[in-house]
Write a protein that holds these residues in place. Sequence first.
Motif, PDB file in Angstrom:
ATOM      1  N   GLY A   1     -10.367  -5.709   6.754  1.00 54.53           N
ATOM      2  CA  GLY A   1      -9.069  -5.119   7.112  1.00 54.53           C
ATOM      3  C   GLY A   1      -8.253  -5.951   8.082  1.00 54.53           C
TER       4      GLY A   1
ATOM      5  N   PRO B   1      -4.896  -8.871  -1.330  1.00 61.25           N
ATOM      6  CA  PRO B   1      -4.002  -9.424  -0.309  1.00 61.25           C
ATOM      7  C   PRO B   1      -3.365  -8.362   0.586  1.00 61.25           C
ATOM      8  N   ALA B   2      -3.306  -7.130   0.154  1.00 61.09           N
ATOM      9  CA  ALA B   2      -2.698  -6.097   1.003  1.00 61.09           C
ATOM     10  C   ALA B   2      -3.729  -5.460   1.921  1.00 61.09           C
TER      11      ALA B   2
ATOM     12  N   ARG C   1      -7.175  -6.180   2.167  1.00 57.83           N
ATOM     13  CA  ARG C   1      -8.323  -7.037   2.514  1.00 57.83           C
ATOM     14  C   ARG C   1      -9.653  -6.500   1.989  1.00 57.83           C
TER      15      ARG C   1
END
Lengths: 265, 152
Positions: free
Chosen positions: A99, A179-180, A182
């Motif tokens: 995160g 990518p947003a 993790r």
Amino acid sequence: MYQFDYEAPDSIEAAVAALRENDESKLVAGGMTLLPTMKLRLARPEVLIDINNIESLFGISELEESLVIGAMTRHADVAMSSIVQNFIPGLACLAESIGDPQVRNRGTIGGSVANNDSAADYPAGLVGLDATVVTDRREISADNFFTDMFETALEVDEIITAVRIPIPQRATYMKFPNPASRYAVVGVMIAEVSDGIRVAVTGASPCVFRATVLEEALEEDFTPEAIANIAIDGVQFNEDIHASAEFRAHLVKVMARRAVLAISS
Amino acid sequence: MEVSLSVNGKEVSEDVEPRTLLVDFLRNDLGMTGTHIGCETSQCGACVVHVDGRSIKSCTLLAVQAEGAEVTTIEGLAAGDELHPMQAAFREEHGLQCGFCTPGMIMSAVDLLKNNTDPTTNEIRDWLEGNMCRCTGYHNIVKSIKSVAELE
Ligand SMILES: Cc1cc2nc3c(=O)[nH]c(=O)nc-3n(C[C@H](O)[C@H](O)[C@H](O)COP(=O)(O)OP(=O)(O)OC[C@H]3O[C@@H](n4cnc5c(N)ncnc54)[C@H](O)[C@@H]3O)c2cc1C
Ligand code: FES
Ligand code: FES
């Protein structure tokens, strides 16, 4: 959020007693998964039992060739721990990859393991490192702990107190993160432990699994080339907006090859 | 439930429902609206405050879980009329446009420099993983943080 009652006991015994008192009670550790789930009304506990005041659940120590990490140890503390960095640097990297800093400052290893999200990192870490989950009443090997998506071997009133991880000869974790968030689209932990090579995969299918064909090939020849042409059969790969099943199958091999390369001297 | 904590060095005690989020407690019960709510689902970082010296998302912590804690919000950074160096840097380097993300950005950034006094640009960008900005393209935010690190 629906209304609920809140208790914050200061001992494991009191927390277990509180769990037994009400079938609709739930533990809260870092709250990083549970609170959002409650906001979405996907979970509706009547009582929240906060275990943040139980001191014995915190901390990291080295004991008999293993690291013992308390269930309430935050991801940030695993990542920054000199003991973990020293003995299992791959695990420190895994924790650091979760995160964002604020999630790592609250989220705990016990909560992550108990939740067993199919895209979570620690399940691969624990299975790959042949760890043991220690609870208030027994010890469960990681191989037997993670049973299915969001399912574990835990009983409803059982509390994880720690995880015990034997120090490997070498280990590393490679993930292809969403990518947003993790979270792992695919994450692979490869470790050389006392009884050989272990390869654990998260994110790829509903539950963490060991890629035994890769383990066998790497046992013979620990090089990226050794696994380049092996098909991973019999696995139901996840298919969603983030990645197709085919792409995930491909990523398992790419992450595994990178991991092998990273720990080959 | 009664909850007692310190906010920006001041002891406060209030009666709250267990379901009250720390961010709602700060904004609604204490009237401190510097801490923003963007997503309320732990993604955007607009609500970042420090609890016992660490940055956390206050939309994902219950007020009752902050019992006994020391909370610092954006309102607690300036010394009287004098801006905190990070606030001054955001002003100087144009680290904000609409300002919605700014309290959270600044609280995150202050936490970063506590642990890493001389971060690289990449380390700053990595650290801001949990803070979203819809305006600046991040470039000047990173520049602001870098300039404070260079001051120190
Ligand atoms: C924006 C965001 C990004 C994230 N990215 C990642 C990521 O990249 N990788 C990743 O792996 N995770 C990620 N997570 C999840 C994060 O790691 C959580 O911290 C973790 O999944 C749950 O841990 P927690 O301590 O917050 O548990 P909680 O949310 O408090 O609890 C989760 C569940 O576990 C149970 N539980 C908690 N502790 C115990 C215990 N000791 N014994 C028994 N049961 C227990 C609770 O009852 C609950 O059902 C992310 C979360 C967010 C919000
Ligand atoms: S409002 Fe808390 S993270 Fe967006
Ligand atoms: S300045 Fe507008 S969201 Fe960041």
